[in-house]
Structures are given as structure tokens and as C-alpha cells.
Design an enzyme around this catalytic site. Sequence first.
Site, PDB file in Angstrom:
ATOM      1  N   GLU A   1     123.290 113.882   8.481  1.00  0.00           N
ATOM      2  CA  GLU A   1     124.692 113.804   8.067  1.00  0.00           C
ATOM      3  C   GLU A   1     124.792 114.140   6.593  1.00  0.00           C
ATOM      4  OE1 GLU A   1     126.433 109.946   8.668  1.00  0.00           O
ATOM      5  OE2 GLU A   1     125.613 109.740  10.677  1.00  0.00           O
TER       6      GLU A   1
ATOM      7  N   ARG B   1     130.630  97.751  13.894  1.00  0.00           N
ATOM      8  CA  ARG B   1     129.488  98.414  14.553  1.00  0.00           C
ATOM      9  C   ARG B   1     128.213  97.960  13.863  1.00  0.00           C
ATOM     10  NH1 ARG B   1     129.505 104.448  11.696  1.00  0.00           N
ATOM     11  NH2 ARG B   1     129.665 103.632   9.578  1.00  0.00           N
TER      12      ARG B   1
ATOM     13  N   ASN C   1     122.314 104.495  15.702  1.00  0.00           N
ATOM     14  CA  ASN C   1     122.832 105.056  14.464  1.00  0.00           C
ATOM     15  C   ASN C   1     122.502 104.140  13.304  1.00  0.00           C
ATOM     16  OD1 ASN C   1     124.541 107.225  13.267  1.00  0.00           O
ATOM     17  ND2 ASN C   1     125.679 105.454  12.530  1.00  0.00           N
ATOM     18  N   GLU C   2     121.887 104.702  12.279  1.00  0.00           N
ATOM     19  CA  GLU C   2     121.654 103.982  11.028  1.00  0.00           C
ATOM     20  C   GLU C   2     121.249 102.525  11.260  1.00  0.00           C
ATOM     21  OE1 GLU C   2     124.929 104.713   8.291  1.00  0.00           O
ATOM     22  OE2 GLU C   2     123.930 106.587   7.754  1.00  0.00           O
TER      23      GLU C   2
HETATM   24  C1  GLA Z   1     127.234 106.918   8.126  1.00  0.00           C
HETATM   25  C2  GLA Z   1     127.414 106.840   9.627  1.00  0.00           C
HETATM   26  C3  GLA Z   1     128.513 107.706  10.126  1.00  0.00           C
HETATM   27  C4  GLA Z   1     129.708 107.671   9.208  1.00  0.00           C
HETATM   28  C5  GLA Z   1     129.282 108.052   7.835  1.00  0.00           C
HETATM   29  C6  GLA Z   1     130.409 108.110   6.841  1.00  0.00           C
HETATM   30  O1  GLA Z   1     126.336 107.825   7.708  1.00  0.00           O
HETATM   31  O2  GLA Z   1     126.231 107.132  10.309  1.00  0.00           O
HETATM   32  O3  GLA Z   1     128.862 107.268  11.417  1.00  0.00           O
HETATM   33  O4  GLA Z   1     130.250 106.395   9.213  1.00  0.00           O
HETATM   34  O5  GLA Z   1     128.364 107.098   7.372  1.00  0.00           O
HETATM   35  O6  GLA Z   1     129.963 108.582   5.604  1.00  0.00           O
END
Ligand code: GLA
Length: 697
Positions: A322, A119, A157-158
Site C-alpha cells: 500500500e 477492525r 491485514n496489518e
Molecule cells: C492501512 C490499512 C488500509 C488503510 C490504510 C489507510 O495501511 O491497511 O486498510 O486503512 O492504512 O492509509
Amino acid sequence: MNKKYAPFHPAVTGLLHGGDYNPDQWLSYPEIIEEDYRLMKLANCNTFTLNVFGWSAVEPEEGRYEFGWLDKIMDDLAARGLQVILATPSGARPAWMSAKYPEVLRVESNRQRNLHGIRHNHCPTSPVYRKKTRELNTKLAERYKDHPALILWHISNEFGGACHCELCQDAFRAWLKQKYGTLEKLNHAWWTGFWSHTFTDWGQIESPAPHGENQVHGHNLDWQRFVTDQTIDFYRNEIAPLREITPNIPATTNFMGNYPHMGPFTGLNYAKFGKEVDVVSWDAYPAWHSDLQQNMDLAADTAFVHDIYRSLKGGQPFLVMENTPSLVNWHQVNKPKRPGMHALSAVQSLAHGADSVLYFQWRKGRGASEKFHGAVVDHSGHEHTRVFREVAEVGKILEQLGEIRGTSVEPEVALIYDWENGWAMDDAQALKPREKNYIATCQAHYKSFWKRGIPVDVIDMDRDFSSYKLIVAPMLYMVRPGVAERLEQFVQQGGTLVVTYWSGIVNENDLTFLGGFPGPLRSLLGVWAEEIDTLYDSDRNSIRFFSEELGFGGTYEAREYCEVIHAETAKVLAKYERDYYANTPALTVNTFGQGKAYYMASRNEDRFNDDFYEQLAEHLNIRRALDTGLPEGVSVHLRSDGEHDYVFIMNFTDGSKQVELPQGSYYNLLDQQQQGSILKLSAYGFAVLKKDTDALK
Ligand code: GLA
Ligand code: ZN
């Protein structure tokens, strides 16, 4: 001025508790999804993030959308009074897309295109990927624009990393043309006369590569800037339809931390990215109970990162998007948080300005790489676990603390941490090349304030300085245009500035300042830095005070870096004791207008920072969260709405501690009673005390 911020969405009434929920992995287990709803209530959760990696579930074939499952989950959550943060799923894409349009796949710096998989590895420039993302986002927005559960967009995401494909190379060249106009200007800024690297055609320029160019600092720096801009551009492309169709639903994207040394993620300039989001959010995964550092030291380093992300938008609350309720699956040692640590670390994020405690992840998956990552619901599938109980407990605490939502943190001290400065410094082949430790140095200075319960904003060098009494700028290696002038103005008008060794060395293109360091800061600081001594680990020097001006004195150890400086207009407060620069200045102060500018020429032991900043804070009458002596490992922080102060007192040690409260009337929000003058804290214990602000007295 402290104030209470309006919620980012009117339906938000308190603190958010919940997190990443992946029912798309469980669609063939409807009984498990039903059970989730029961457990969500038991865990005192109120908000879930959906669809982060749901692309292949919502668009299983090109152009065939399957929203039924998402409709049902959204409706079910809404029916239970739960709110939804809805993600755009561009963080990973379906196999059909990679197969049909290979251009969406990222090309690594070695110029090899990735195969489909994992990803966070798309090309941010690819017109196809942008189009596909936009189409899907439009559908999502149209479908859920009036959904009662929707409170926030979670974009992708990230975001992180870079693509080196031909499309990105062209975009980089266009970016450079826009910036420099002519190759002549670019050649000068990049100092390409070095090693005969002069460019005579834009087409000769490529992104840095391990097997190509990587030694031209201006080039590396511009590439990193381009990557930030291109990522932001991709983000803008994603939010365009959302802004249009759902103008009242704000957007965020989850920023990251850096590990194992807890710091901010350095791959993107978040000072810039932060301006694009409506709410800042980040994913916090400190490795508690490790053998790298004590919990209290990690607590200070984590507080620093919370403060960076809060400061991106002044006092406005941020979100912890998170965190893990127990352990992760990617630390060097994946150790569960000890009982009590989850609540303590959750409360710490609130103390520093977060309005949420959200988890990755709600339920452990059955397969693939994150199946052993901590979750609220374990493979056992029920609520009778230690972790579940602790999560439910945190949910209760958040309910009790609901009134802090929107309250702000308004420090009188700012510390400058600047992404571009870090990039340039990391690249410099000087000092101990891999141990310049810029972030750790910022954290070492920060910690002296943390220990005393003095709130600090952590800002980049382009921010407004005028609301602060004290600005600390460790290793301000790069000084961009206008910064020296703004610092001068700050001091001129009565501010106090602290700058250290290795400052004022390069300009915004990573070209050194000519005519003497610290370059444009020289007249403000009143010193000329002639050379810098890098010490081996076993080398020691020391600095000795011979002025009582600061109200403390004595001898302190200097390690790693000792700059040899000349006091021009500055007054010398301490001198080196050893080596060829014995008896030359090590700490100076320059009076400039109404204010003072200090220069620390050496990297000193922590005891020095503690004593120095304690005295400075006293002299400047800087506000502490609680005006009392704090036992080691106990941290205090403050949020306020201008009428009430909320004082957070947290014990990061595994022994019990007690704190004597200064005069005043305190209400203990968790015990729900008036607090006596002695506050007792158990191991990992905490308290949140409410009192009228001094301003009201
Ligand atoms: C990141 C991702 C999540 C998951 C976490 C695991 O923060 O955004 O999808 O993979 O790591 O700690
Ligand atoms: Zn690309």
C-alpha cells in the site's frame, strides 16, 4: 552475489501496479464497477487486491457463503488481463459473529472487552475465531485454486496489537512454562525479588496492565515476544488450508511502518514474522512536504525502512502493498503529494528492492472513515484529475522498468536494527527515558551511507554476518546469546565493526551484564564503559581527534550521551574536550584478529558520522551505487541481476540538480537512449540507468 530472483508466481512478468480494490462497498452500483475496469486500464494498472475487508460480503450469515460477486469480479479482472492478490478477510469480522461469539472480540490491557466495531481487534487465541477463519479460508482456496487471476494470498491485514482475554492469559502462561520450565527460572529471569514480586504459582502471572504489573522488564519483554509468537501462530492457522489446497500460491501479510517519525512498526518482531511469509510486503506512508523534516531527510528515513523490509529475506525483492497516490486521512496534516513526488517516491521503493507500487486505495468510498483518504479514482469518478494522471504515468514508468523485476540488492554494509533490542531499551528507565531514540540513531548512522550512495542491509542481530565488510551496530543494548561470539568471528576474519555507547548492557532477559560494560563485547572492543553522562539539550561537549589514523581529524560536537570509557586493549583516536571526563577516550579502535572494532562513546553531530563513515568506506573500498560526488538531496541506489546494474538516481529537492557520471556506458531506461556524461535532474526528478556490471568487463 547479485542475481535475478524468479517471480513469486510464474504469471508475474513485470512490476505490479494497482492495489486495494473494494467493489464489495459498491455492489449496488454495477455501473461504477464497470467504469472501474475501464479506468484500471487507463491507469496502467495490472494487479488488484480483493476481499481485504470482505467478510460480511462473502459470509453474510453464519455458514451462508456468497461468492457470486467475488467470482464475477475475479473473472472480469482476469478477462481484462488483470491479476489478483486475494485477501483472507480476518482483519475485520461481521457483526453476526461478534454478537454470537463475544470471545472473538479483543480484550484491552485494562481488561475491558471491546464492543463490536472498527477492525484489527480480534483475539488471536480464540478457538472460535480461528475456526471461522480457517473455514472461510478453506472455502476461498477451494473456490479460487485454479483461478487464472490469482497470484498471491494477502493474509488478513496489518496484524498488530494484543488481546488480554482469559484465553490469551492461559496461552501466555503456557508459553512461559514452555520457555522456563520452572517458576524458579522465571523468577530469576524476571528478577522478581524486586518489590516482592516473586511468583509461587503460574496462575498468578498475568499480562502487563496499566493498573497492574508493568515495571518488570523481563515480563514486559516476554509479553511482547509472546504477542509476536501468538500472532504468527494465528497467521499459521490461516495459511494451513491455503498451503494444502493452493501449494503454488505464495502468501504474504502487509507489514506496517511507524509514524509520524518514519520507521518500522515496532509492535511485532518482523525479523521473526518475516520468516513465515513467502514474500515480504509493507504499507508505506511517508508524510512528504511536512514541517517535521525536509523531504530529503524523510527520503533517507524511508529508504531505511525499505531496506529493513528487503533485508528480512536477503536480497529477495519485496512488495509495497500500500501507498497513497496523493494523501492519507490520518497524518497530523493530510497534505497531498506535490506534483512529481508520487513518481519519485514510487521509484525510490523500486530502487531499494520493491517489485510493486500498489495503492490504498483504488477508489474513494462514499462513506465512513476513509472516504477522504487518497485514491486513484476520486469522488468525481473520472480520469481527468491530477492524481489519476500521475498514477497512469507511474504505470508507464513501471512498464518501462519491467526488466528490473527480480533483480537484487546485495550490500557490503549491514546496520543492525533489532526489534527486541528496541523493546528492552524503550523500557529502560535511564538516560532520557523517552528520548533514547534508538530508531532515529540507527537512521542517523544509516544516512551517512545513504548520502554517499552506499547500499546498506538493515538486519537483526541473529542474522548471518559473513557476507559483509562493515557492520554498524548503534546502541546494541541487548546482546543475545551467541551474538558477541559471532561478531568476534566476523572481526577476527577481517570484518570491520562499529559499536556505540549504551551497548552490551543487558542479556536476552533484560538482566544487566555483571563485571563491566559492554559485557560480552568488552574484549572485542577493548574498552570498559564505566558510566554514561546524559546531557540536557543546552549542554554540549566535544570530541577532538589526536590520531590521524582515520585520515581526518578536528573537533566535533557531542550531544545527549557521553559515555565515560577506559581503553583496555583499544587504541584511542579521539578524546572528550570538556567536563570531568575531559581527555578521556571518546572514540577507539581495537584490532582483533584480521579486523578492527571501533567504539563510539558519544552521540555525535551528523558531520562526524559523515566524515567517519566516508573514511571507513574509502579504506574498506566499499561499493557505491555510483562512484561520483552527489549533490545534497540526491540519492543513488543500485539493483543488479549480476550482469546488468540498474542505477537509480533520485532528486529529493525541489530544485534542479546535476550529476556527473563516472566513466562508462549508461543506457537511460526512461528516456530510452544512451545517457551522456552529465545527468540533469529536475525538481523531484529521477533516472534509471542500465550498465554492464564491472564484473563483466
Ligand atoms: C492501512 C490499512 C488500509 C488503510 C490504510 C489507510 O495501511 O491497511 O486498510 O486503512 O492504512 O492509509
Ligand atoms: Zn484473547
